[in-house]
Design an enzyme around this catalytic site. Structure first.
Site, PDB file in Angstrom:
ATOM      1  N   GLY A 163       5.927 -22.602 -33.455  1.00 18.98           N
ATOM      2  CA  GLY A 163       7.396 -22.484 -32.428  1.00 18.98           C
ATOM      3  C   GLY A 163       6.682 -22.046 -31.023  1.00 18.98           C
ATOM      4  O   GLY A 163       5.506 -22.575 -30.687  1.00 18.98           O
ATOM      5  N   CYS A 164       7.202 -21.117 -30.357  1.00 16.73           N
ATOM      6  CA  CYS A 164       7.003 -20.616 -28.998  1.00 16.73           C
ATOM      7  C   CYS A 164       5.532 -20.154 -28.900  1.00 16.73           C
ATOM      8  O   CYS A 164       5.057 -19.372 -29.547  1.00 16.73           O
ATOM      9  CB  CYS A 164       7.912 -19.538 -28.599  1.00 16.73           C
ATOM     10  SG  CYS A 164       7.036 -18.459 -27.187  1.00 16.73           S
ATOM     11  N   PHE A 165       4.571 -21.039 -27.977  1.00 19.36           N
ATOM     12  CA  PHE A 165       3.054 -20.511 -27.964  1.00 19.36           C
ATOM     13  C   PHE A 165       2.869 -19.234 -27.533  1.00 19.36           C
ATOM     14  O   PHE A 165       1.878 -18.703 -27.825  1.00 19.36           O
ATOM     15  CB  PHE A 165       2.282 -21.649 -27.504  1.00 19.36           C
ATOM     16  CG  PHE A 165       2.740 -22.337 -26.002  1.00 19.36           C
ATOM     17  CD1 PHE A 165       3.526 -21.441 -25.363  1.00 19.36           C
ATOM     18  CD2 PHE A 165       2.616 -23.556 -25.732  1.00 19.36           C
ATOM     19  CE1 PHE A 165       3.863 -21.934 -23.977  1.00 19.36           C
ATOM     20  CE2 PHE A 165       2.757 -24.042 -24.541  1.00 19.36           C
ATOM     21  CZ  PHE A 165       3.704 -23.274 -23.637  1.00 19.36           C
TER      22      PHE A 165
END
Length: 201
Positions: A32-34
């Site tokens: 998901g969100c890095f």
């Protein structure tokens, strides 16, 4: 012939890609969100560096805006440089499964879209076999089907500089975002439902 901008993009990607010494190795994961993935893996002993970026797509030198709009095929990911003498690839895989929702291939937590899909991007056959074995072992703990992808790594493109170490440089905003997405709460719920094997005395 490639446009000059495309050539420059390739060169920059090669220069910015995390360097690897003879006693180090690389891994590429997406959860998901890095920003969150980078934060989760930099906490591990033996991890030397984590770079946020994009992988799994066809467009060269993609930007955050292009990936976010969709259609490039990329997902937000991280490239990890680690010391195998201190942390094994298998240990990274264990951590990977406990830092995302393996039952959602359309996004993660409050972020939706294919560019937030989770995945393991193996760099050689040994990583492929380890990844497949880890997914099989993890699947045995749950009744729901794991949809996290396991695919051969393609070019990894480092994200823009302002995304690197975002959780450190913008700690208040990052914590607000992570809490607001319910990331840690959902992960805890997922693992509370796991059918962990009983330990023998």
């Amino acid at each position: 012939m490639r446009p000059a901008g495309a050539v420059i993009g390739v060169v920059l990607a090669l220069l910015l890609s995390a360097p690897v010494q003879a006693d180090q190795a690389k891994a590429i994961f997406a959860t998901g969100c890095f920003w969150c993935t980078e934060s989760d893996f930099e906490k591990l002993e033996g991890v030397v560096e984590v770079v946020s970026g994009y992988t799994g797509g066809d467009l060269e030198n993609p930007t955050y805006e292009q990936v976010g709009i969709g259609g490039t095929g990329h997902t937000e990911a991280v490239e990890i440089v680690f010391d195998p003498a201190k942390v094994s690839y298998e240990k990274l895989l264990e951590h990977f499964w406990r830092t995302h929702d393996p039952f959602n291939g359309e996004g993660q937590f409050c972020d939706r879209g294919a560019h937030y899909r989770p995945g393991i991007f193996y760099l050689d056959d040994a990583q492929k076999q380890a990844a497949l074995a880890s997914r099989e072992a993890t699947q045995k703990l749950f009744d729901r089907k794991i949809v996290t992808e396991i695919t051969a790594a393609t070019r990894f493109w480092p994200a823009e500089d302002y995304h690197q170490d975002y959780y450190k440089r913008n700690s208040l905003r990052y914590r607000y975002y992570r809490h607001g997405c319910g990331r840690d709460a959902l992960i805890q719920t997922i693992w509370e439902s796991a059918q962990m094997p009983e330990r023998t005395p």
